[in-house]
Design a protein around this motif. Structure first.
Motif, PDB file in Angstrom:
ATOM      1  N   LYS A   1       0.832  -1.213   0.000  1.00 30.40           N
ATOM      2  CA  LYS A   1       0.000   0.000   0.000  1.00 30.40           C
ATOM      3  C   LYS A   1       0.863   1.257   0.000  1.00 30.40           C
ATOM      4  CE  LYS A   1      -3.862  -2.282   0.153  1.00 30.40           C
ATOM      5  NZ  LYS A   1      -4.776  -2.275  -1.020  1.00 30.40           N
ATOM      6  N   ILE A   2       1.976   1.212   0.718  1.00 22.91           N
ATOM      7  CA  ILE A   2       2.858   2.380   0.777  1.00 22.91           C
ATOM      8  C   ILE A   2       3.430   2.682  -0.608  1.00 22.91           C
ATOM      9  CG2 ILE A   2       5.008   3.271   1.737  1.00 22.91           C
ATOM     10  CD1 ILE A   2       4.416   1.697   4.264  1.00 22.91           C
ATOM     11  N   PHE A   3       3.873   1.655  -1.315  1.00 19.90           N
ATOM     12  CA  PHE A   3       4.433   1.865  -2.649  1.00 19.90           C
ATOM     13  C   PHE A   3       3.353   2.337  -3.622  1.00 19.90           C
ATOM     14  CE2 PHE A   3       8.015  -1.448  -1.849  1.00 19.90           C
ATOM     15  CZ  PHE A   3       8.670  -0.522  -1.055  1.00 19.90           C
ATOM     16  N   GLU A   4       2.142   1.838  -3.472  1.00 22.58           N
ATOM     17  CA  GLU A   4       1.055   2.260  -4.358  1.00 22.58           C
ATOM     18  C   GLU A   4       0.716   3.735  -4.190  1.00 22.58           C
ATOM     19  OE1 GLU A   4      -2.282  -0.239  -3.634  1.00 22.58           O
ATOM     20  OE2 GLU A   4      -1.405  -2.016  -4.595  1.00 22.58           O
ATOM     21  N   SER A   5       0.981   4.290  -3.009  1.00 20.35           N
ATOM     22  CA  SER A   5       0.649   5.696  -2.749  1.00 20.35           C
ATOM     23  C   SER A   5       1.590   6.662  -3.450  1.00 20.35           C
ATOM     24  CB  SER A   5       0.666   5.966  -1.235  1.00 20.35           C
ATOM     25  OG  SER A   5       1.985   5.835  -0.711  1.00 20.35           O
ATOM     26  N   VAL A   6       2.731   6.174  -3.915  1.00 19.11           N
ATOM     27  CA  VAL A   6       3.706   7.029  -4.610  1.00 19.11           C
ATOM     28  C   VAL A   6       3.454   6.908  -6.104  1.00 19.11           C
ATOM     29  CG1 VAL A   6       6.135   7.534  -4.986  1.00 19.11           C
ATOM     30  CG2 VAL A   6       5.364   6.678  -2.766  1.00 19.11           C
ATOM     31  N   THR A   7       2.945   7.963  -6.722  1.00 19.84           N
ATOM     32  CA  THR A   7       2.566   7.913  -8.134  1.00 19.84           C
ATOM     33  C   THR A   7       3.302   8.931  -8.999  1.00 19.84           C
ATOM     34  OG1 THR A   7       0.725   9.424  -7.692  1.00 19.84           O
ATOM     35  CG2 THR A   7       0.265   7.054  -7.573  1.00 19.84           C
ATOM     36  N   LYS A   8       3.871   9.975  -8.405  1.00 19.26           N
ATOM     37  CA  LYS A   8       4.445  11.071  -9.191  1.00 19.26           C
ATOM     38  C   LYS A   8       5.947  10.946  -9.399  1.00 19.26           C
ATOM     39  CE  LYS A   8       0.934  14.436  -7.805  1.00 19.26           C
ATOM     40  NZ  LYS A   8       0.677  15.780  -7.211  1.00 19.26           N
ATOM     41  N   SER A   9       6.585  10.003  -8.769  1.00 19.12           N
ATOM     42  CA  SER A   9       8.036   9.877  -8.905  1.00 19.12           C
ATOM     43  C   SER A   9       8.429   8.428  -8.671  1.00 19.12           C
ATOM     44  CB  SER A   9       8.756  10.789  -7.906  1.00 19.12           C
ATOM     45  OG  SER A   9       8.429  10.432  -6.575  1.00 19.12           O
ATOM     46  N   PRO A  10       9.566   8.003  -9.206  1.00 26.49           N
ATOM     47  CA  PRO A  10      10.021   6.627  -8.973  1.00 26.49           C
ATOM     48  C   PRO A  10      10.478   6.421  -7.541  1.00 26.49           C
ATOM     49  CG  PRO A  10      11.684   7.857 -10.178  1.00 26.49           C
ATOM     50  CD  PRO A  10      10.478   8.750 -10.097  1.00 26.49           C
ATOM     51  N   ILE A  11      10.388   5.194  -7.088  1.00 21.46           N
ATOM     52  CA  ILE A  11      10.903   4.813  -5.770  1.00 21.46           C
ATOM     53  C   ILE A  11      12.252   4.141  -5.996  1.00 21.46           C
ATOM     54  CG2 ILE A  11      10.489   3.451  -3.689  1.00 21.46           C
ATOM     55  CD1 ILE A  11       7.516   3.570  -4.313  1.00 21.46           C
ATOM     56  N   TRP A  12      13.320   4.859  -5.657  1.00 23.05           N
ATOM     57  CA  TRP A  12      14.665   4.329  -5.852  1.00 23.05           C
ATOM     58  C   TRP A  12      15.097   3.539  -4.619  1.00 23.05           C
ATOM     59  CZ3 TRP A  12      16.514   4.258 -10.548  1.00 23.05           C
ATOM     60  CH2 TRP A  12      16.159   5.257 -11.456  1.00 23.05           C
ATOM     61  N   VAL A  13      15.654   2.362  -4.851  1.00 28.23           N
ATOM     62  CA  VAL A  13      16.083   1.487  -3.757  1.00 28.23           C
ATOM     63  C   VAL A  13      17.495   0.977  -4.038  1.00 28.23           C
ATOM     64  CG1 VAL A  13      13.724   0.781  -3.230  1.00 28.23           C
ATOM     65  CG2 VAL A  13      15.075  -0.565  -4.850  1.00 28.23           C
ATOM     66  N   MET A  14      18.114   0.476  -2.988  1.00 23.81           N
ATOM     67  CA  MET A  14      19.442  -0.131  -3.120  1.00 23.81           C
ATOM     68  C   MET A  14      19.485  -1.390  -2.264  1.00 23.81           C
ATOM     69  SD  MET A  14      23.239   1.555  -2.616  1.00 23.81           S
ATOM     70  CE  MET A  14      23.069   1.778  -0.840  1.00 23.81           C
ATOM     71  N   TYR A  15      20.085  -2.426  -2.825  1.00 25.05           N
ATOM     72  CA  TYR A  15      20.168  -3.718  -2.139  1.00 25.05           C
ATOM     73  C   TYR A  15      21.618  -4.195  -2.153  1.00 25.05           C
ATOM     74  CZ  TYR A  15      19.722  -8.723  -1.276  1.00 25.05           C
ATOM     75  OH  TYR A  15      19.858  -9.985  -0.763  1.00 25.05           O
ATOM     76  N   GLN A  16      22.071  -4.709  -1.009  1.00 27.56           N
ATOM     77  CA  GLN A  16      23.409  -5.294  -0.917  1.00 27.56           C
ATOM     78  C   GLN A  16      23.462  -6.222   0.296  1.00 27.56           C
ATOM     79  OE1 GLN A  16      26.614  -2.532  -0.175  1.00 27.56           O
ATOM     80  NE2 GLN A  16      28.201  -4.002  -0.748  1.00 27.56           N
TER      81      GLN A  16
END
Length: 540
Positions: A136-151
């Motif tokens: 639900k949190i990710f669905e609420s972001v519509t105007k910009s990309p959600i940038w993530v980093m994994y390591q």
């Protein structure tokens, strides 16, 4: 026995690998809450190098297939359902070009990512799970990309030493796989290699009977338990492992010991009976071996029977990525292995970014140093965050923030210049108005006072003033019925109802206008006045 072993393999793992300092949301700022707790999948690529990408939500379908093509910086996020095997679904997303797979997990699917590794079926992208509420949190972001980093983190010792532990889970197929990957490992001194036999406590849910599934060391209450497989009890499986630990007392070299154990396990891979273990031990080692007594140094209690390594105390679930973990955990310099092209692992620890050789995803863009942009102090900014449609406060030169800065400047002009000037002018006019009002009111008050005085004087002047001595009838009492004082001959009086009183305005006249005693008319001829009257007049 093969069917029974296969049934056991389907239920052998039930573990939650909670980890932190692995997955981080970089942007937008409202979601940038540092690192999230995740569940590691025991299959896939651990990604010891950092990987970045943007989140793309994907609805799962019953066909367990992907309907889109992704770029190599896309982390596909989807719900995990019971009708899709997570490994199959992850492979589908990998073939569609995704950089990684994120599963939204619920309480019922939390342990679905714990699948036994298979050397013939590998996934080359990272796979992990997070809590379903983030959907639900990710669905609420519509105007910009959600940038993530994994390591996936590794522990690097300052002295460049390696401490490697192999955990035997008594699943011969997996134990063989982990042993052989270790034997193919290049590792130099200083290093310490050891092993542990994993066991369960008697209260574990996989233990049906302590009498059949557990073995107790002599003169101790502590129990070492393993789940039964078909007709092979857990106690018998513990005894089989005691044969292997007894070999360690006969074989000094650790690598030779692992080679002998792997050969024995290959013989009994489909037969977990004690009889098979006796024959295989004699066949490989050349002589009969008696099972060792339980040695606490070789056994360790676990929450689940999960095959793994410990490299400098960090869990490694992926045998095919053991070599990389060892190299990165000791800043290996002697072994000329590259992560890609001409970028050697040693470059990743160099202060020089070596971006001409290491600026690629396989080398983690040299620990992301090749992608760094100018940032605020103690903050991190990367070039892919610039101009993505949202202002990232850690970035100094984000063009998305320039509009905000311009607006902020206008706001500062309004708040710090325009509003104070208007306030000062307003206060100035309020003071002028108050002064004008007070001055005008004072003038009106004086006019009213003068008018009142004029009226009083006019009233007093228009009133007939009579001396008591001029009254015709003086037989009444000479006391004023208002003030009860004696009335003198020279007082102004008025008669009301056969009573005398001082004139009602005589006091006002006394206080407001100067008044001199009334002077009798001048008498030019006093021949007609008797002597008594003359005497009175002279006194006055």
């Amino acid at each position: 026995m093969l069917i029974r072993l296969t049934a056991f393999l389907t239920i052998f793992i039930r573990v939650i690998s909670q980890a932190s300092d692995i997955f981080r949301i970089l942007s937008p700022d409202k979601l940038n809450n540092n690192y999230l707790n995740i569940t590691i999948a025991t299959f896939g690529n651990p990604s010891y190098m950092p990987r970045y990408g943007h989140i793309m939500l994907q609805k799962s379908n019953k066909a367990c297939t992907s309907e889109e093509i992704f770029d190599n910086i896309t982390f596909v996020a989807t719900s995990l359902t019971k009708y899709c095997n997570p490994k199959t679904l992850a492979r589908t997303f990998q073939e569609a070009g995704a950089a990684g797979v994120i599963f939204f997990l619920s309480d019922s699917t939390w342990n679905y990512l714990q699948i036994a590794p298979n050397p013939n079926d590998t996934i080359e992208i990272p796979v992990f799970g997070i809590e379903s509420l983030y959907s639900k949190i990710f669905e609420s972001v519509t105007k910009s990309p959600i940038w993530v980093m994994y390591q996936y983190p590794l522990n690097i010792h300052e002295d460049s030493s390696i401490n490697l532990v192999i955990y035997f889970t008594h699943n011969y197929t997996l134990d063989i796989y982990f042993i052989k990957e270790y034997l193919n490992l290049y590792i130099s001194e200083p290093c310490a290699i050891s092993y542990k036999f994993a066991y369960l406590n008697e209260t574990h849910e996989l233990i049906n009977s302590t009498e059949n599934d557990c073995k107790k060391k002599s003169n101790q209450k502590k129990m070492y338990c393993l789940p039964s497989i078909g007709n092979v009890t857990g106690e018998e499986r513990v005894i089989n492992s005691l044969y292997l630990s007894a070999l360690r007392e006969e074989i000094e070299d650790i690598n030779t010991f692992f080679e002998v154990v792997a050969s024995i396990l290959e013989i009994c891979e489909m037969d977990y009976t004690e009889e098979c273990m006796k024959k295989a031990t004699k066949r490989v080692f050349g002589k009969t071996i008696s099972p060792d007594i339980l040695n606490n140094d070789y056994w360790e209690s676990q929450k689940a029977l999960v095959s793994k390594y410990l490299v400098n105390s960090q869990e490694i679930f992926w045998p095919e990525h053991l070599q990389e973990a060892v190299l990165l955990s000791r800043k290996e310099q002697a072994y000329p292995k590259t992560c890609k092209g001409e970028c050697f692992f040693s470059y990743l620890f160099d202060q020089n970014a070596h971006c001409s050789r290491c600026n690629n995803s396989e080398c983690g863009y040299n620990n992301m140093r090749c992608l760094q942009a100018e940032s605020q102090p103690l903050e991190t900014c990367y070039i892919f965050m610039l101009g993505d449609g949202t202002c990232n406060e850690p970035c100094l030169n984000d063009p998305d923030c320039q509009i905000t800065i311009t607006l902020d400047t206008n706001s500062q002009i309004i708040y710090y210049i325009f509003i104070p000037v208007i306030s000062v002018v307003t206060i100035y006019w309020i003071i002028i108005a108050v002064i004008f009002y007070r001055k005008t009111n004072h003038q009106n008050y004086n006019k009213d006072e003068n008018k009142s005085l004029s009226l009083d004087v006019e009233e007093s002047q228009n009133q007939t003033i009579i001396y008591y001595e001029q009254m015709e009838n003086k037989k009444f009492e000479r006391f004023c019925f208002n003030c009860h004082s004696e009335i003198k001959d020279h007082h102004f009086v008025e008669r009301i109802d056969n009573k005398f009183c001082h004139s009602k305005n005589c006091q006002n006249l006394t206080s407001r206008i100067p008044r001199t005693p009334r002077t009798p008319n001048i008498i030019e001829d006093d021949s007609s006045i008797d002597e008594e009257t003359k005497s009175y007049i002279i006194k006055k």
